[in-house]
Design an enzyme around this catalytic site. Structure first.
Site, PDB file in Angstrom:
ATOM      1  N   HIS A  65       0.986  -1.152   0.112  1.00 17.81           N
ATOM      2  CA  HIS A  65       0.008  -0.155  -0.034  1.00 17.81           C
ATOM      3  C   HIS A  65       0.963   1.277  -0.015  1.00 17.81           C
ATOM      4  O   HIS A  65       1.618   1.515   1.145  1.00 17.81           O
ATOM      5  CB  HIS A  65      -0.828  -0.059   1.233  1.00 17.81           C
ATOM      6  CG  HIS A  65      -1.868  -1.170   1.518  1.00 17.81           C
ATOM      7  ND1 HIS A  65      -3.053  -1.230   0.909  1.00 17.81           N
ATOM      8  CD2 HIS A  65      -1.563  -2.326   1.853  1.00 17.81           C
ATOM      9  CE1 HIS A  65      -3.471  -2.515   1.252  1.00 17.81           C
ATOM     10  NE2 HIS A  65      -2.455  -3.272   1.956  1.00 17.81           N
ATOM     11  N   ASN A  97      -6.778   0.453  -2.134  1.00 15.26           N
ATOM     12  CA  ASN A  97      -7.598   1.393  -1.153  1.00 15.26           C
ATOM     13  C   ASN A  97      -6.883   2.667  -0.955  1.00 15.26           C
ATOM     14  O   ASN A  97      -6.304   3.143   0.302  1.00 15.26           O
ATOM     15  CB  ASN A  97      -7.889   0.464   0.277  1.00 15.26           C
ATOM     16  CG  ASN A  97      -6.389  -0.178   0.759  1.00 15.26           C
ATOM     17  OD1 ASN A  97      -5.626  -0.517   0.051  1.00 15.26           O
ATOM     18  ND2 ASN A  97      -6.405  -0.328   2.053  1.00 15.26           N
ATOM     19  N   HIS A 181      -8.629 -10.259   1.199  1.00 15.69           N
ATOM     20  CA  HIS A 181      -8.240 -10.147   2.643  1.00 15.69           C
ATOM     21  C   HIS A 181      -9.584 -10.591   3.498  1.00 15.69           C
ATOM     22  O   HIS A 181     -10.579 -10.617   3.110  1.00 15.69           O
ATOM     23  CB  HIS A 181      -8.389  -8.625   2.964  1.00 15.69           C
ATOM     24  CG  HIS A 181      -8.333  -8.065   4.205  1.00 15.69           C
ATOM     25  ND1 HIS A 181      -7.419  -7.214   4.613  1.00 15.69           N
ATOM     26  CD2 HIS A 181      -8.761  -8.366   5.273  1.00 15.69           C
ATOM     27  CE1 HIS A 181      -7.308  -7.098   5.934  1.00 15.69           C
ATOM     28  NE2 HIS A 181      -8.351  -7.892   6.335  1.00 15.69           N
ATOM     29  N   HIS A 239      -1.945 -12.634   3.256  1.00 16.80           N
ATOM     30  CA  HIS A 239      -1.791 -12.641   4.725  1.00 16.80           C
ATOM     31  C   HIS A 239      -2.490 -13.531   5.643  1.00 16.80           C
ATOM     32  O   HIS A 239      -3.086 -13.116   6.644  1.00 16.80           O
ATOM     33  CB  HIS A 239      -1.780 -11.142   5.340  1.00 16.80           C
ATOM     34  CG  HIS A 239      -3.080 -10.383   4.885  1.00 16.80           C
ATOM     35  ND1 HIS A 239      -4.349 -10.820   5.033  1.00 16.80           N
ATOM     36  CD2 HIS A 239      -3.145  -9.168   4.434  1.00 16.80           C
ATOM     37  CE1 HIS A 239      -5.071  -9.925   4.546  1.00 16.80           C
ATOM     38  NE2 HIS A 239      -4.517  -8.913   4.115  1.00 16.80           N
ATOM     39  N   ASP A 313       2.624  -6.686   2.778  1.00 18.07           N
ATOM     40  CA  ASP A 313       1.704  -6.009   3.271  1.00 18.07           C
ATOM     41  C   ASP A 313       2.051  -4.660   3.621  1.00 18.07           C
ATOM     42  O   ASP A 313       1.392  -3.900   4.585  1.00 18.07           O
ATOM     43  CB  ASP A 313       0.510  -6.608   4.208  1.00 18.07           C
ATOM     44  CG  ASP A 313      -0.738  -5.848   4.477  1.00 18.07           C
ATOM     45  OD1 ASP A 313      -1.228  -5.207   3.467  1.00 18.07           O
ATOM     46  OD2 ASP A 313      -1.545  -6.326   5.187  1.00 18.07           O
ATOM     47  N   HIS A 317       1.539   4.573   7.962  1.00 15.71           N
ATOM     48  CA  HIS A 317       0.903   5.500   8.698  1.00 15.71           C
ATOM     49  C   HIS A 317       1.633   6.306   9.278  1.00 15.71           C
ATOM     50  O   HIS A 317       2.757   5.786   9.552  1.00 15.71           O
ATOM     51  CB  HIS A 317      -0.293   4.922   9.740  1.00 15.71           C
ATOM     52  CG  HIS A 317      -1.435   3.989   9.105  1.00 15.71           C
ATOM     53  ND1 HIS A 317      -2.478   4.251   8.340  1.00 15.71           N
ATOM     54  CD2 HIS A 317      -1.305   2.796   8.975  1.00 15.71           C
ATOM     55  CE1 HIS A 317      -3.008   3.368   7.910  1.00 15.71           C
ATOM     56  NE2 HIS A 317      -2.241   2.140   8.275  1.00 15.71           N
ATOM     57  N   GLY A 332      -1.629  -1.259  10.180  1.00 17.31           N
ATOM     58  CA  GLY A 332      -0.695  -1.271   9.168  1.00 17.31           C
ATOM     59  C   GLY A 332       0.755  -0.859   9.582  1.00 17.31           C
ATOM     60  O   GLY A 332       0.892   0.053  10.597  1.00 17.31           O
TER      61      GLY A 332
END
Length: 448
Positions: A65, A97, A181, A239, A313, A317, A332
Site C-alpha cells: 500500500h 484502497n 483479505h 496474509h 503488506d 501510517h 498497518g
C-alpha cells in the site's frame, strides 16, 4: 538513460534451489550470459567483483500500500519504491484502497501514470472490487493488470464487499486472479463491542488478536475457498495469520497448477502477541499478529509449500496516527526496506535456507501472477538483481529508515545481512546506501 553493460564477477548465484559460483553479464535491460568465468570484451564494461556476496533475483512483493493518490502524508509511490529497492525488492503490486479508490479503469490508469513518472521499482496495481462495480471489473485486461483485490473484512479504506450474491457473481464472471483479505466482519464487530463496553476507546492493544480473532480469519478464508471451488475462480488468499487457516491449503501439486494459493507476510513470521506490550500499536495490523503457536504453524506451512509466497503488506501510517488510542490508531506498518534483511536474519537463525527465501520472494510471485521474464536469474530475463553481503551488520534506526512515515517496527533490530547493490532492468539503481538517480522501472506484464 541506456543501462551500461555490466559484468558481475565471482558471485554466489542463488537460483532455482541451487547456489553456484559464477559470473553474470548484463547487456541493456537483460541478462545476456551466465557462466563460470566471463571476460569483459571492452573497457566500457562496468565490472563488479562480488567475491563473497550472494546474487539473488530482485524480490517481487505482491502486496503493498503506497498510499498514492490521496493519502500522501503517509507515503508516495516515489518514496516507498525507493525504500523497496534499498531492501532488494525490485517489483511490487500495489493495492486499491487509496483515495479515490482504484475501482474504475480511469483511476487505475491514473495510478499507472503516477508510477511511470515516479517509481524506482517495477510496478503493477490491483483493481478493487466493490458491491457495485462488476461492469468495470470485466473491462480489466489480465495481460497488463496484476489482478482483482477484494476486502472480505473491513480494513483501511473501507472497501468491504459484503453482498454474498455480488461476491459469487464476481467469482463466476472474471478470469482475473482474485486476491482476498479474509476476516469475518460480523465476528469482528461482536468481539469489538464486547471489549469496547469494558475499555471504551482505550482497549489494550494486546486484545487486537482476540477482537480480530482466529475464528474471524478461518470463517472468512474457508468461505472464500468454498466459493472459489464452487465457481472455478482463481483465488489467492492474502496474509494468513493463523495456524488453523494453513489446513485449508495444499502442497500436493506444483504452484503453477494450483487454483487456490496463499501468502504469508513478514510480520506474521517475525512477531507474536508477546510483542504487543513493548511495540503497542506499532505492530497493530489487520489481520492481527497472533500467538507464537500460530507463528510456528505459519512457518511449517511456508516451508512445506502449503503457503506459496512471502510478502510485506507494506502499509505505512504517520507516527502521530499510530500513537493514538486503540480505536483511533490505524492498522498497518512499513516493511519493504526491511523484509529481505529480516528473512535473511531467519536464515542466519537456521529457520529457512537462502534458496527457500528466493523461491518464496522471487520465483513464486512470478509463477503465481504469471509475470513475464522476472523473478529468476536466467539468460534473456530482465536484469532485476540484488547483491547481498551476509556478514555486514547494521541496526535499523531513524537515520537509515527511508519510508516517508519515518518509523519502522524493526527499529533497534540489528540485521546481519545488507543489500549492497540493486539492479532494475539492467540499471544499477542503488549501491552501498546511495541511490544513483536512475529511473529504469517498467510496468509489469503478464503471460496470461
Amino acid at each position: 538513460m541506456k543501462p551500461k553493460t555490466t559484468l558481475i564477477k565471482n558471485a554466489n548465484i542463488v537460483n532455482e534451489k541451487v547456489i553456484f559460483k559464477g559470473d553474470i553479464l548484463i547487456e541493456g535491460e537483460f541478462i545476456k550470459e551466465i557462466g563460470e568465468s566471463i571476460s569483459a570484451k571492452s573497457s566500457d564494461v562496468h565490472v563488479i567483483d562480488a567475491e563473497g556476496k550472494y546474487l539473488l533475483p530482485g524480490a517481487i512483493d505482491d502486496q503493498v500500500h503506497f498510499r498514492e493518490p490521496g493519502l500522501t502524508k503517509k507515503a508516495t509511490i516515489e518514496t516507498e519504491s525507493k525504500a523497496a529497492i534499498a531492501g532488494g525488492i525490485t517489483s511490487f503490486i500495489e493495492m486499491p484502497n487509496t483515495n479515490p479508490q482504484t475501482t474504475t479503469i480511469e483511476q487505475l490508469e491514473r495510478k499507472f501514470d503516477i508510477a511511470a513518472k515516479s517509481s524506482s521499482a517495477n510496478y503493477s496495481f490491483m483493481f478493487g472490487g466493490t458491491n457495485d462495480n462488476l461492469e468495470e471489473i470485466l473491462k480489466v485486461d489480465p495481460k497488463t493488470v496484476a489482478g482483482l483485490k477484494l476486502f472480505l473484512g473491513s480494513s483501511t479504506g473501507n472497501m468491504l464487499v459484503d453482498d454474498v450474491k455480488v461476491l459469487e457473481k464476481i467469482f463466476k464472471s472474471t478470469k482475473l486472479l482474485i486476491s482476498v483479505h479474509c476476516e469475518d466482519e460480523a465476528t469482528i464487530k461482536k468481539n469489538f463491542q464486547e471489549h469496547f463496553e469494558t475499555y471504551g476507546d482505550d482497549i489494550p492493544v494486546k486484545y487486537h488478536p482476540i477482537i480480530r480473532s482466529e475464528e474471524a480469519c478461518y470463517l472468512s478464508s474457508s468461505n472464500a475457498i468454498k466459493l472459489a471451488k464452487k465457481t472455478g475462480a482463481r483465488l489467492h488468499v492474502f496474509h494468513l495469520s493463523t495456524g488453523k487457516e494453513t489446513s485449508l491449503f495444499s502442497n500436493k501439486i506444483p504452484l503453477k497448477d494450483k487454483s487456490i494459493t496463499a501468502e504469508v507476510c513478514i510480520h506474521h513470521l517475525w512477531f507474536s502477541d508477546a510483542d504487543y506490550d513493548k511495540k503497542g500499536t506499532f505492530i497493530k495490523w489487520n489481520p492481527a499478529v497472533k500467538t507464537d503457536k500460530d507463528r510456528e504453524q505459519l512457518w511449517e506451512a511456508l516451508l512445506d509449500d502449503r503457503i506459496d509466497v512471502i510478502a510485506t503488506d507494506h502499509a505505512p501510517h504517520t507516527i502521530d496516527e499510530k500513537n493514538n488510542v486503540y480505536t483511533q490508531a490505524p492498522s498497518g506498518g512499513p516493511l519493504v526496506q526491511h523484509a529481505l534483511p529480516a528473512m535473511l536474519e531467519m536464515y542466519h537463525r537456521g529457520k529457512i535456507s537462502i534458496e527457500k527465501i528466493v523461491e518464496k520472494m522471487c520465483h513464486n510471485p512470478a509463477i503465481l501472477f504469471q509475470i513475464e521474464k522476472r523473478g529468476y536469474i536466467k539468460e534473456g530475463y530482465f536484469a532485476d538483481l540484488v547483491l547481498v553481503d551476509l556478514n555486514n551488520p547494521w541496526t535499523v534506526n531513524k537515520d537509515n529508515i527511508l519510508y516517508k512515515c519515518g518509523w519502522s517496527p524493526f527499529e533497534g533490530t540489528t540485521f546481519k545481512s545488507r543489500i549492497t547493490h540493486t539492479f532494475v532492468n539492467g540499471s544499477l539503481v542503488y549501491q552501498n546506501a546511495k541511490f544513483n538517480g536512475v529511473k529504469s522501472a517498467k510496468r509489469l506484464t503478464f503471460s496470461r
